[in-house]
Motif scaffolding. Structure first.
Motif, PDB file in Angstrom:
ATOM      1  N   UNK A   1      18.609  -6.432 -75.464  1.00 40.55           N
ATOM      2  CA  UNK A   1      17.251  -6.951 -75.286  1.00 40.55           C
ATOM      3  C   UNK A   1      16.983  -7.904 -76.439  1.00 40.55           C
ATOM      4  N   UNK A   2      16.583  -9.135 -76.115  1.00 38.87           N
ATOM      5  CA  UNK A   2      16.304 -10.070 -77.192  1.00 38.87           C
ATOM      6  C   UNK A   2      15.134 -10.958 -76.838  1.00 38.87           C
ATOM      7  N   UNK A   3      14.786 -11.826 -77.764  1.00 33.11           N
ATOM      8  CA  UNK A   3      13.640 -12.717 -77.603  1.00 33.11           C
ATOM      9  C   UNK A   3      13.313 -13.258 -78.977  1.00 33.11           C
ATOM     10  N   UNK A   4      12.595 -14.352 -79.024  1.00 30.97           N
ATOM     11  CA  UNK A   4      12.229 -14.936 -80.309  1.00 30.97           C
ATOM     12  C   UNK A   4      11.271 -14.036 -81.072  1.00 30.97           C
ATOM     13  N   UNK A   5      11.063 -14.361 -82.335  1.00 31.57           N
ATOM     14  CA  UNK A   5      10.141 -13.587 -83.174  1.00 31.57           C
ATOM     15  C   UNK A   5       8.752 -13.547 -82.513  1.00 31.57           C
ATOM     16  N   UNK A   6       8.176 -12.354 -82.443  1.00 32.01           N
ATOM     17  CA  UNK A   6       6.841 -12.108 -81.861  1.00 32.01           C
ATOM     18  C   UNK A   6       6.741 -12.408 -80.363  1.00 32.01           C
ATOM     19  N   UNK A   7       7.887 -12.412 -79.692  1.00 31.84           N
ATOM     20  CA  UNK A   7       7.865 -12.642 -78.231  1.00 31.84           C
ATOM     21  C   UNK A   7       7.350 -11.416 -77.484  1.00 31.84           C
ATOM     22  N   UNK A   8       7.574 -10.227 -78.068  1.00 31.10           N
ATOM     23  CA  UNK A   8       7.149  -8.989 -77.417  1.00 31.10           C
ATOM     24  C   UNK A   8       8.291  -7.997 -77.199  1.00 31.10           C
ATOM     25  N   UNK A   9       9.391  -8.149 -77.943  1.00 30.31           N
ATOM     26  CA  UNK A   9      10.538  -7.241 -77.762  1.00 30.31           C
ATOM     27  C   UNK A   9      10.173  -5.789 -78.015  1.00 30.31           C
ATOM     28  N   UNK A  10       9.456  -5.552 -79.124  1.00 28.18           N
ATOM     29  CA  UNK A  10       9.133  -4.150 -79.447  1.00 28.18           C
ATOM     30  C   UNK A  10       8.220  -3.559 -78.392  1.00 28.18           C
TER      31      UNK A  10
ATOM     32  N   UNK B   1       4.560 -21.926 -78.929  1.00 33.08           N
ATOM     33  CA  UNK B   1       3.137 -21.891 -79.316  1.00 33.08           C
ATOM     34  C   UNK B   1       2.604 -20.460 -79.304  1.00 33.08           C
ATOM     35  N   UNK B   2       3.044 -19.665 -78.331  1.00 30.81           N
ATOM     36  CA  UNK B   2       2.602 -18.264 -78.258  1.00 30.81           C
ATOM     37  C   UNK B   2       3.173 -17.465 -79.433  1.00 30.81           C
ATOM     38  N   UNK B   3       4.442 -17.708 -79.778  1.00 29.25           N
ATOM     39  CA  UNK B   3       5.039 -17.020 -80.932  1.00 29.25           C
ATOM     40  C   UNK B   3       4.230 -17.323 -82.197  1.00 29.25           C
ATOM     41  N   UNK B   4       3.935 -18.605 -82.400  1.00 25.96           N
ATOM     42  CA  UNK B   4       3.220 -19.014 -83.617  1.00 25.96           C
ATOM     43  C   UNK B   4       1.836 -18.389 -83.638  1.00 25.96           C
ATOM     44  N   UNK B   5       1.146 -18.438 -82.506  1.00 24.51           N
ATOM     45  CA  UNK B   5      -0.210 -17.903 -82.454  1.00 24.51           C
ATOM     46  C   UNK B   5      -0.217 -16.408 -82.770  1.00 24.51           C
ATOM     47  N   UNK B   6       0.743 -15.665 -82.231  1.00 26.21           N
ATOM     48  CA  UNK B   6       0.788 -14.217 -82.510  1.00 26.21           C
ATOM     49  C   UNK B   6       1.070 -13.957 -83.984  1.00 26.21           C
ATOM     50  N   UNK B   7       1.999 -14.709 -84.571  1.00 28.19           N
ATOM     51  CA  UNK B   7       2.314 -14.467 -85.986  1.00 28.19           C
ATOM     52  C   UNK B   7       1.123 -14.786 -86.876  1.00 28.19           C
ATOM     53  N   UNK B   8       0.408 -15.850 -86.535  1.00 24.24           N
ATOM     54  CA  UNK B   8      -0.716 -16.262 -87.372  1.00 24.24           C
ATOM     55  C   UNK B   8      -1.919 -15.340 -87.146  1.00 24.24           C
ATOM     56  N   UNK B   9      -2.271 -15.090 -85.876  1.00 28.26           N
ATOM     57  CA  UNK B   9      -3.511 -14.330 -85.646  1.00 28.26           C
ATOM     58  C   UNK B   9      -3.304 -12.821 -85.768  1.00 28.26           C
ATOM     59  N   UNK B  10      -2.167 -12.295 -85.298  1.00 26.14           N
ATOM     60  CA  UNK B  10      -1.984 -10.840 -85.312  1.00 26.14           C
ATOM     61  C   UNK B  10      -1.325 -10.352 -86.597  1.00 26.14           C
ATOM     62  N   UNK B  11      -0.547 -11.223 -87.261  1.00 26.31           N
ATOM     63  CA  UNK B  11       0.183 -10.759 -88.451  1.00 26.31           C
ATOM     64  C   UNK B  11      -0.277 -11.440 -89.732  1.00 26.31           C
ATOM     65  N   UNK B  12      -1.250 -12.335 -89.612  1.00 26.57           N
ATOM     66  CA  UNK B  12      -1.808 -12.965 -90.807  1.00 26.57           C
ATOM     67  C   UNK B  12      -0.846 -13.875 -91.555  1.00 26.57           C
ATOM     68  N   UNK B  13       0.158 -14.419 -90.872  1.00 32.59           N
ATOM     69  CA  UNK B  13       1.104 -15.317 -91.553  1.00 32.59           C
ATOM     70  C   UNK B  13       0.537 -16.733 -91.606  1.00 32.59           C
ATOM     71  N   UNK B  14       1.008 -17.511 -92.572  1.00 30.89           N
ATOM     72  CA  UNK B  14       0.642 -18.933 -92.565  1.00 30.89           C
ATOM     73  C   UNK B  14       1.420 -19.605 -91.433  1.00 30.89           C
ATOM     74  N   UNK B  15       0.886 -20.718 -90.938  1.00 26.38           N
ATOM     75  CA  UNK B  15       1.598 -21.405 -89.867  1.00 26.38           C
ATOM     76  C   UNK B  15       2.969 -21.886 -90.350  1.00 26.38           C
ATOM     77  N   UNK B  16       3.039 -22.284 -91.622  1.00 27.86           N
ATOM     78  CA  UNK B  16       4.311 -22.766 -92.170  1.00 27.86           C
ATOM     79  C   UNK B  16       5.367 -21.645 -92.167  1.00 27.86           C
ATOM     80  N   UNK B  17       4.969 -20.453 -92.608  1.00 27.82           N
ATOM     81  CA  UNK B  17       5.913 -19.324 -92.618  1.00 27.82           C
ATOM     82  C   UNK B  17       6.335 -18.977 -91.189  1.00 27.82           C
TER      83      UNK B  17
END
Ligand SMILES: CC(C)(COP(=O)(O)OP(=O)(O)OC[C@H]1O[C@@H](n2cnc3c(N)ncnc32)[C@H](O)[C@@H]1O)[C@@H](O)C(=O)NCCC(=O)NCCS
Ligand SMILES: Nc1ncnc2c1ncn2[C@@H]1O[C@H](COP(=O)(O)OP(=O)(O)OP(=O)(O)O)[C@@H](O)[C@H]1O
Length: 194
Positions: free
Chosen positions: A5-14, A134-150
């Motif tokens: 099972x795979x997918x990009x970061x914050x795609x929803x694998x877990x 765009x969905x990966x970035x949005x989840x990392x920024x809004x749900x995980x508090x990451x900077x967009x750059x990170x």
């Protein structure tokens, strides 16, 4: 039946692997194992400190993950060094856990870097959780508090969406609601477990 099972970061694998576990699958989570193999007192943590220095340790002597992440997601050669320490140890643990799974179980290996590490052919099926960048970035920024750059540097460290989809036997699109995701996971589970 062995499933990757795979997918990009914050795609929803877990999220998908938790739904598969509810249906009885034995889930082996590479991210979790990647934490265990560098827990305090392990030879994995000693190897990381030997390679990166004490600057990657927190005051309590455990791995400072944000500090190490800042180093490795900014520098590909450092990332490769870290992977060369962690990946063999993760694979050894995953094999041990798989060996103790009940006979006939649906075994799901949740591996973020399955495509990058060329493991697709070693599974009976490869399930890819697919979302736009765009969905990966949005989840990392809004749900995980990451900077967009990170967030962007993590996406850049991974295979492209197309590369992942090219090794998929089953695709789970995850741009809808969690209810829609659950329904699609049920279909894929049915196809895999029969
Ligand atoms: C750099 C570390 C310490 C950062 O820890 P942090 O707690 O911030 O992130 P976490 O481990 O929860 O990983 C979150 C996600 O980042 C992505 N990611 C992690 N490591 C990598 C990598 N080497 N290359 C690309 N993406 C990665 C994955 O999508 C993963 O699901 C950590 O990710 C790590 O040890 N990475 C190297 C091991 C590895 O390759 N793990 C991925 C699967 S085994
Ligand atoms: N369909 C969805 N609707 C709303 N939120 C979702 C959906 N799918 C996943 N999420 C949320 O998005 C975030 C990322 O999901 P998840 O942790 O499952 O991804 P992951 O691929 O395992 O991430 P990582 O690669 O970082 O381990 C979580 O906060 C999760 O609750």
């Amino acid at each position: 039946m062995r499933v990757g099972l795979t997918g990009g970061v914050a795609s929803g694998k877990s999220t998908v692997s938790a739904m598969l576990a509810e249906r009885g699958a034995v889930v082996i989570d590479a991210d979790l194992l990647a934490r265990e193999v560098v827990a305090p007192g392990t030879d994995g943590l000693r190897a990381v400190v030997a390679a990166f220095g004490e600057q990657v340790l927190g005051p309590d002597g455990s791995l400072d993950r944000p500090a190490l992440g800042a180093l490795v997601f900014a520098d590909e050669s450092k990332r490769r060094t870290l992977e060369s320490i962690i990946h063999p140890r993760v694979r050894a643990r995953a094999a041990e856990i798989e060996a103790s799974a009940p006979a006939g179980a649906l075994v799901v290996h949740d591996i973020p870097l399955l495509t990058e590490t060329g493991q697709a052919a070693s599974f009976d099926a490869v399930v890819v959780v697919d979302v736009p960048v765009e969905t990966q970035l949005e989840r990392m920024v809004t749900l995980r508090g990451m900077s967009e750059e990170d967030a962007r540097s993590r996406v850049a460290a991974q295979a492209t969406r197309e590369e992942r989809l090219s090794v998929a036997t089953h695709v789970i699109e995850n741009t809808g609601s969690l209810e829609e995701l659950r329904a699609r996971v049920d279909e894929v589970h049915e196809a895999l477990a029969g």
